[in-house]
Design an enzyme around this catalytic site. Sequence first.
Site, PDB file in Angstrom:
ATOM      1  N   HIS A   1       0.840  -1.195   0.000  1.00 33.31           N
ATOM      2  CA  HIS A   1       0.000   0.000   0.000  1.00 33.31           C
ATOM      3  C   HIS A   1       0.882   1.254   0.000  1.00 33.31           C
ATOM      4  O   HIS A   1       1.287   1.742   1.060  1.00 33.31           O
ATOM      5  CB  HIS A   1      -0.902   0.012   1.233  1.00 33.31           C
TER       6      HIS A   1
ATOM      7  N   HIS B   1      -3.915   3.429  -3.353  1.00 37.64           N
ATOM      8  CA  HIS B   1      -4.064   2.899  -1.990  1.00 37.64           C
ATOM      9  C   HIS B   1      -3.385   1.546  -1.814  1.00 37.64           C
ATOM     10  O   HIS B   1      -2.498   1.411  -0.971  1.00 37.64           O
ATOM     11  CB  HIS B   1      -5.544   2.764  -1.635  1.00 37.64           C
TER      12      HIS B   1
ATOM     13  N   GLU C   1     -17.259  -2.981  24.490  1.00 33.77           N
ATOM     14  CA  GLU C   1     -16.477  -4.208  24.645  1.00 33.77           C
ATOM     15  C   GLU C   1     -15.245  -4.276  23.742  1.00 33.77           C
ATOM     16  O   GLU C   1     -14.161  -4.647  24.192  1.00 33.77           O
ATOM     17  CB  GLU C   1     -17.362  -5.443  24.385  1.00 33.77           C
TER      18      GLU C   1
ATOM     19  N   HIS D   1     -28.597 -13.801  25.252  1.00 31.52           N
ATOM     20  CA  HIS D   1     -27.604 -13.657  26.307  1.00 31.52           C
ATOM     21  C   HIS D   1     -27.008 -14.998  26.757  1.00 31.52           C
ATOM     22  O   HIS D   1     -26.203 -15.026  27.690  1.00 31.52           O
ATOM     23  CB  HIS D   1     -28.223 -12.947  27.519  1.00 31.52           C
TER      24      HIS D   1
END
Length: 664
Positions: free
Chosen positions: A29, A265, A415, A477
């Site tokens: 890149h 890129h 998280e 859950h």
Amino acid sequence: MNNSAIDNLSVNAIRVLSADAIQKANSGHPGLPLGAAPMAYELWTKHMNHNPKDPEWKNRDRFILSGGHGSMLLYSLLHLFGYGNLSAKDLSEFRQLNSLTPGHPEYRHTVGVEATTGPLGAGMGMAVGMAIAESHLAAVFNKDGYDVVDHYTYVLGGDGCMMEGISSEAFSLAGTLKLGKLIVFYDSNNISIEGSTDIAFTENVQKRFEAFGFQTIDVADGNDLEAIGKAIEEAKADQTRPSLITVHTQIGYGCPAKQGKASAHGEPLGVENVAALRENLKWPLEESFAVPEEVYANYAQYAAKGADKEEEWNKLFEEYSAKYPDMRKLWDEYYGDNAELDKLFASDEYWARGEKPEATRGISGRVLNEIKKVMPNLIGGSADLAPSNKTNMAGMGDYSAQDRSGCNMHFGVREIAMAAIGNGMMLHGGLRAFVATFFVFSDYVKPMARLSAIMGVPLTFVLSHDSIGVGEDGPTHEPIEQLAMLRSLPNFNVFRPCDAIETEAAWYAAIKSDRTPTALVLSRQNLAPMPGSSRDALKGGYVIDDSAKEVPDVILMASGSEVELAVEAKKLLAGDGIDARVVSMPCMDIFETQSDEYKESVLPKACRKRVAVEALSDFGWGRYVGLDGAYVTMKGFGASGPAKQLFEYFGFTAENVANVAKSL
């Protein structure tokens, strides 16, 4: 050569080396290195404290390349500064097998790389963790003008990093915590792989960061070294807020055919375009990977200034150590061996057996607090679930913008950023970190847990509410496949303990681990103490209730809450004249590292009748169950209802386990 000329030549050295390496590899890149070279050069030479001769200097500024695909920018800098004798030959082996210059930066692999970055945004989260670590250690150790911990964390990324949700999670927390020594460089070139970022990304990034609580600074011309330098100093002057420096660049700068285009890129420029780049930049040398001596000399003078900075710090630290011997002793505990911790782990008091049924999450919380008493550098917290995860460390204070010395982290409901921040705190050095959430949300944690394993960072993951025992919260859950997911990670230990002894073993293994992260998978519901549990849990798997026969009639294998079921099923089988062995398997990963002789002693090949019992997916048990065995495991996603009813409904009873064993 005047300063402006040598600066320009030194910036272009980064560009040309990057283009050469990517072209030789025919992979890579070039866009980011060509566009971001000026900001990287300005930062590394004139504003960042670092010493190539001592890459582990504890008070160095940290630099993380979050856009890891632009790795040649970093490798070129490391080579030009002389880090680890990274040679031009090493650059020429970019992306080749076993080279020091892999496709994305890898921690522990290339000297000077502070973090493994590849997934976009991950470096942003780890940078926040490093800045937290710096501020916490400064609050603990700095005394009366002796600022022995005093450095900045810099991170560079582009539009992709800003699009990824992890960066918003991490920077939202960074702003809340007022991490004034965190400086983010945003390489804004408005190009992504598919074209202009306008097709998917039109927000005002600076306004977003203002909302997070950042100071925001804009540099209109990414080639203007003076403007970039002023922006860095402005960022450093505001210690009450983290800073975002938006630097407007052109992707692939200097290559006439590619500059400003998406094609710059992620693909080599092409031989003709590399030649055009050289000509356009007025690069004086035609040979690939050749750099003028005056450029090396320029980088060397800045490297020498970095060495001088470390020498100043070394003298300061010597004075500090003499004036505050107790603090020096504490420093050595943070950065070295902890004799008191070793004493705790060797004591019978640590290995206390439970006297009554108790959830392993509760046992874990008690063990954590015992460890913290002798391990001052333990720091961590939960994604807004500390009361449920039992991860609060009593009397240790809460880390905040107002109190940097607190050891309890409040990550909020973030998280993935939490796990990245945990990695960053560990990568910084001096701290031992843990993070926590419900086990089902390990789906959010997993990408950063994977980086923990790749980097060899022994972060501890406390994951409670481990099965259908969650009960009334229902399938969303109740973790089913998550245990198999984490067990599938190389260099990652997953403990699912059945009682106090095994929970103590799990924490022992996690804290003593040097290069392997550990997950502690813990129950919500109470589990009875198992009479046969022992420190053999440290072997990953062991016989917890044995058969009278050398080769048992059947082997029942289980972990966590299902070990008790297996023990009860063994009693029922005995009534039918079937002699069973019960094997507790708290950690398959560690069991697999044991000798063949030990594994044979636990699971003799002569016994082919085996049953795996686990209130989760059966995936991964096949290597132990074999072709002739059976499973008492979950086939679906659970249901909503009281835990006791769910276990019965899905067949997790001693009677069903015994019947499955008898069917063999």
